[in-house]
Design a protein around this motif. Structure first.
Motif, PDB file in Angstrom:
ATOM      1  N   ALA A 133      64.879  75.600  14.618  1.00  0.00           N
ATOM      2  CA  ALA A 133      63.762  76.270  15.277  1.00  0.00           C
ATOM      3  C   ALA A 133      64.280  77.464  16.081  1.00  0.00           C
ATOM      4  N   SER A 134      63.418  78.035  16.916  1.00  0.00           N
ATOM      5  CA  SER A 134      63.763  79.260  17.623  1.00  0.00           C
ATOM      6  C   SER A 134      64.811  79.048  18.705  1.00  0.00           C
ATOM      7  N   VAL A 135      64.828  77.863  19.288  1.00  0.00           N
ATOM      8  CA  VAL A 135      65.715  77.593  20.411  1.00  0.00           C
ATOM      9  C   VAL A 135      66.916  76.753  20.007  1.00  0.00           C
ATOM     10  N   ALA A 136      66.727  75.816  19.088  1.00  0.00           N
ATOM     11  CA  ALA A 136      67.791  74.870  18.752  1.00  0.00           C
ATOM     12  C   ALA A 136      67.659  74.404  17.313  1.00  0.00           C
ATOM     13  N   GLN A 137      68.665  73.689  16.842  1.00  0.00           N
ATOM     14  CA  GLN A 137      68.566  73.036  15.537  1.00  0.00           C
ATOM     15  C   GLN A 137      69.025  71.583  15.682  1.00  0.00           C
ATOM     16  N   VAL A 138      68.647  70.773  14.691  1.00  0.00           N
ATOM     17  CA  VAL A 138      68.880  69.330  14.759  1.00  0.00           C
ATOM     18  C   VAL A 138      69.730  68.865  13.585  1.00  0.00           C
ATOM     19  N   HIS A 139      70.653  67.955  13.888  1.00  0.00           N
ATOM     20  CA  HIS A 139      71.500  67.323  12.873  1.00  0.00           C
ATOM     21  C   HIS A 139      71.317  65.808  12.962  1.00  0.00           C
ATOM     22  N   LYS A 140      71.500  65.123  11.855  1.00  0.00           N
ATOM     23  CA  LYS A 140      71.523  63.664  11.855  1.00  0.00           C
ATOM     24  C   LYS A 140      72.983  63.219  11.874  1.00  0.00           C
ATOM     25  N   ALA A 141      73.264  62.254  12.749  1.00  0.00           N
ATOM     26  CA  ALA A 141      74.648  61.800  12.885  1.00  0.00           C
ATOM     27  C   ALA A 141      74.678  60.299  13.108  1.00  0.00           C
ATOM     28  N   GLN A 142      75.872  59.729  12.932  1.00  0.00           N
ATOM     29  CA  GLN A 142      76.071  58.303  13.192  1.00  0.00           C
ATOM     30  C   GLN A 142      77.172  58.156  14.238  1.00  0.00           C
ATOM     31  N   LEU A 143      76.877  57.367  15.273  1.00  0.00           N
ATOM     32  CA  LEU A 143      77.874  57.116  16.309  1.00  0.00           C
ATOM     33  C   LEU A 143      78.939  56.157  15.792  1.00  0.00           C
ATOM     34  N   LYS A 144      80.011  56.070  16.522  1.00  0.00           N
ATOM     35  CA  LYS A 144      81.104  55.180  16.130  1.00  0.00           C
ATOM     36  C   LYS A 144      80.681  53.716  16.116  1.00  0.00           C
ATOM     37  N   ASP A 145      79.674  53.386  16.936  1.00  0.00           N
ATOM     38  CA  ASP A 145      79.216  51.985  16.975  1.00  0.00           C
ATOM     39  C   ASP A 145      78.172  51.685  15.901  1.00  0.00           C
ATOM     40  N   GLY A 146      77.886  52.658  15.026  1.00  0.00           N
ATOM     41  CA  GLY A 146      76.976  52.425  13.904  1.00  0.00           C
ATOM     42  C   GLY A 146      75.562  52.912  14.122  1.00  0.00           C
ATOM     43  N   ARG A 147      75.183  53.280  15.332  1.00  0.00           N
ATOM     44  CA  ARG A 147      73.823  53.752  15.596  1.00  0.00           C
ATOM     45  C   ARG A 147      73.617  55.150  15.002  1.00  0.00           C
ATOM     46  N   TRP A 148      72.411  55.359  14.428  1.00  0.00           N
ATOM     47  CA  TRP A 148      72.043  56.675  13.916  1.00  0.00           C
ATOM     48  C   TRP A 148      71.320  57.461  15.008  1.00  0.00           C
ATOM     49  N   VAL A 149      71.663  58.731  15.121  1.00  0.00           N
ATOM     50  CA  VAL A 149      71.090  59.555  16.191  1.00  0.00           C
ATOM     51  C   VAL A 149      70.704  60.927  15.654  1.00  0.00           C
ATOM     52  N   ALA A 150      69.828  61.590  16.402  1.00  0.00           N
ATOM     53  CA  ALA A 150      69.503  63.000  16.162  1.00  0.00           C
ATOM     54  C   ALA A 150      70.230  63.811  17.223  1.00  0.00           C
ATOM     55  N   VAL A 151      70.925  64.850  16.804  1.00  0.00           N
ATOM     56  CA  VAL A 151      71.692  65.691  17.729  1.00  0.00           C
ATOM     57  C   VAL A 151      71.053  67.083  17.749  1.00  0.00           C
ATOM     58  N   LYS A 152      70.526  67.453  18.891  1.00  0.00           N
ATOM     59  CA  LYS A 152      69.868  68.753  19.061  1.00  0.00           C
ATOM     60  C   LYS A 152      70.844  69.699  19.766  1.00  0.00           C
ATOM     61  N   ILE A 153      71.060  70.882  19.202  1.00  0.00           N
ATOM     62  CA  ILE A 153      72.044  71.823  19.726  1.00  0.00           C
ATOM     63  C   ILE A 153      71.372  73.183  19.947  1.00  0.00           C
ATOM     64  N   LEU A 154      71.515  73.748  21.137  1.00  0.00           N
ATOM     65  CA  LEU A 154      70.955  75.071  21.404  1.00  0.00           C
ATOM     66  C   LEU A 154      71.651  76.134  20.560  1.00  0.00           C
ATOM     67  N   ARG A 155      70.902  77.167  20.205  1.00  0.00           N
ATOM     68  CA  ARG A 155      71.482  78.279  19.466  1.00  0.00           C
ATOM     69  C   ARG A 155      72.518  79.007  20.335  1.00  0.00           C
ATOM     70  N   PRO A 156      73.614  79.431  19.756  1.00  0.00           N
ATOM     71  CA  PRO A 156      74.617  80.174  20.528  1.00  0.00           C
ATOM     72  C   PRO A 156      74.012  81.428  21.153  1.00  0.00           C
ATOM     73  N   GLY A 157      74.251  81.629  22.431  1.00  0.00           N
ATOM     74  CA  GLY A 157      73.795  82.833  23.121  1.00  0.00           C
ATOM     75  C   GLY A 157      72.312  82.906  23.379  1.00  0.00           C
ATOM     76  N   ILE A 158      71.562  81.813  23.119  1.00  0.00           N
ATOM     77  CA  ILE A 158      70.102  81.863  23.264  1.00  0.00           C
ATOM     78  C   ILE A 158      69.686  82.108  24.712  1.00  0.00           C
ATOM     79  N   GLU A 159      70.448  81.569  25.673  1.00  0.00           N
ATOM     80  CA  GLU A 159      70.076  81.736  27.080  1.00  0.00           C
ATOM     81  C   GLU A 159      70.120  83.216  27.478  1.00  0.00           C
ATOM     82  N   ASP A 160      71.206  83.891  27.085  1.00  0.00           N
ATOM     83  CA  ASP A 160      71.353  85.307  27.437  1.00  0.00           C
ATOM     84  C   ASP A 160      70.297  86.152  26.726  1.00  0.00           C
ATOM     85  N   LYS A 161      70.049  85.834  25.469  1.00  0.00           N
ATOM     86  CA  LYS A 161      69.049  86.583  24.711  1.00  0.00           C
ATOM     87  C   LYS A 161      67.654  86.397  25.299  1.00  0.00           C
TER      88      LYS A 161
END
Length: 505
Positions: A133-161
């Motif tokens: 999306a405009s602010v961040a993107q989402v990845h699907k990941a699995q933790l070491k303990d086996g739980r599945w999670v969604a990881v949301k990451i801000l776009r690089p430099g989005i705050e300054d922009k």
């Protein structure tokens, strides 16, 4: 000065793109602006695209082509129908928040900087972007303990922009206030400041995590509703890790049928979940569109994406409930009086006249099923009425009303036959009885009785302290020592004062 010139350059570039879609000074609004601005608008429309489209649709297309900050600006505008109107807000609400994803190696670098862990150390597996999306993107990941999670990451430099873009917006708002007299009533500078503050909150994912946690706690006892758990040790300002829940989108009617979901019951649950948040908790998900809700394998409604939230104080919640309940019971005088009691309408207007105006809004829609009711038009008419009575709406209530329109639309997609009034009535009635009705009066009377009893029990000490003070006045002056003050305060509180040595006086 140099920075102002750069901001002005950004503004000119944005203006040229808006003009390309006749969204700079739309022809529909030309009669409302001064003649020089009207001429500028006519020139800007030469060769413009989007003929046959509404102003909001053209603006949405123009903003979509200008980058993340502008997309977010359009989405935030959609939450303020009191300023842009409900039709334009509805058009901007359809603004697609889809952007090209940034590469996986960049995402992994962001995680390492934010969490001080490599993705290999943090996760057993980590996918390519599944949504951007405009602010961040989402990845699907699995933790070491086996739980599945969604990881949301801000776009690089989005705050300054975003900071630079909103600075340009602020310059544009100041120019609009200076050039266009009717725009001053809308307070564009204050509006841009509000949007900028809201965007700053959305750019700190720790706040979104806190919102998710608070909503989860508030709705924990509501049957059939679920909020994903936050993985706090994998969350920071730029990274949010939250429980992954598989499900079917509530807009996927065929998928809901395949899972055996009771769609009328689901539509009611969506509406009541919103009212529970707004009325009973005073903290609500302000972006409850179809993309942010789905049904899990157990048939529970799942809420996600807590970037835009609304909060109401006790007075605003009570007024909102009284107004809605007045409409439900067709008691327009009660609904009107709630507006006056809250100070939303000036005293020099007539309560009866305002009640009649509210009746003109309520009667045409009372008892209609959702397939024969357009709530956005209803609220637009309500805004028109409040404008006649010079009523200044509070931003948080406007956000609430906008969210109501979105939730109503979602509920209607799930069940076109839903009766919104019948569905809302139990939740609103319960709130009224708890906070406003006889139960509330009984609770207040009990509290007042306890306070009165404490005062009665403390009266002898209070009387003795007062008598001592009066005697000092008669003897030539009142000198309040620390001990005298302590005795008076203790008597009022119903406690026995202590001497300087700690013994009862």
């Amino acid at each position: 000065m140099f920075r102002t010139l750069i901001d002005f350059g950004r503004l000119v570039r944005a203006a040229l793109i808006l003009a390309r879609y006749d969204a700079l000074i739309p022809k529909e609004f030309a009669p409302m602006v001064p003649v020089p601005v009207r001429i500028l608008g006519r020139v800007s429309r030469i060769g413009a695209r989007g003929k046959g489209m509404r102003p909001g649709q053209r603006l949405a297309q123009a903003l979509a082509g200008q980058g993340p900050a502008y997309v977010k600006f359009g989405q935030l505008l959609a939450t303020r129908p009191d300023i842009v109107g409900f039709q334009m807000a509805e058009d901007l609400g359809a603004l697609q928040d889809r952007m090209p994803p940034f590469p996986n190696d960049v995402a992994k670098a962001q995680i390492e900087r934010a969490l001080n862990l490599s993705t290999e150390e943090a996760f057993a597996s980590f996918s390519e972007p599944i949504a951007a999306a405009s602010v961040a993107q989402v990845h699907k990941a699995q933790l070491k303990d086996g739980r599945w999670v969604a990881v949301k990451i801000l776009r690089p430099g989005i705050e300054d922009k975003a900071r630079k873009e909103f600075r340009a917006f602020m310059l544009g708002a100041r120019i609009a206030e200076w050039l266009i007299r009717p725009a001053r009533r809308m307070e564009p500078v204050k509006f841009i400041k509000t949007l900028s503050d809201a965007a700053a909150v959305e750019l700190d994912l720790r706040i979104e995590a806190g919102s998710a946690s608070e909503i989860a706690e508030n709705l924990s006892e509501m049957e059939g509703v679920r909020v994903p758990d936050v993985v706090w040790d994998m969350t920071s300002r730029r990274v949010l890790t939250i429980e992954w829940i598989d499900g079917v989108a509530i807009s996927d009617r065929e998928g809901l049928v395949a899972r055996g979901v009771d769609q009328p019951a689901l539509a009611k649950l969506v509406l009541r979940t919103f009212l529970q948040q707004a009325l009973h908790d005073g903290f609500f998900h302000a972006d409850m569109h179809q993309g942010n809700m789905f049904v899990d394998g157990q048939g529970q409604l799942v809420l996600i994406d807590f970037g835009i939230m609304g909060r109401l104080d006790e007075q605003a919640r009570r007024v909102f409930a009284e107004i809605i309940y007045g409409f439900i019971r067709r008691d327009y005088h009660a609904a009107a009086k709630a507006h006056f009691d809250a100070g939303y309408v000036a005293d020099h207007y007539s309560v009866e006249a305002f009640a009649t105006a509210l009746r003109s809004v309520g009667e045409p829609i009372f008892g209609r099923d959702a397939d024969r009711l357009d709530m956005s038009r209803v609220l637009q008419q309500l805004f028109d009425v409040t404008d006649v009575f010079d009523m200044h709406l509070r931003p948080e209530l406007v956000l609430l009303q906008r969210t109501m329109v979105v939730v109503e639309g979602v509920a209607r997609i799930i069940d076109p036959q839903i009766n919104l009034w019948d569905t809302a009535e139990p939740t609103v009635r319960d709130y009224i009885s708890e906070r406003v009705g006889p139960r509330a009066l009984l609770k207040q009377a009990k509290a007042n009785g306890t306070a009165a009893l404490s005062l009665f029990e403390a009266f002898p000490q209070f009387a003795a302290a007062a008598e001592e003070a009066a005697q000092q006045v008669m003897d030539g002056g009142l000198e309040l020592s620390d001990e005298s003050i302590d005795r008076l305060a203790a008597a009022i509180k119903g406690k026995r004062p202590k001497s300087k040595k700690g013994k009862a006086a």
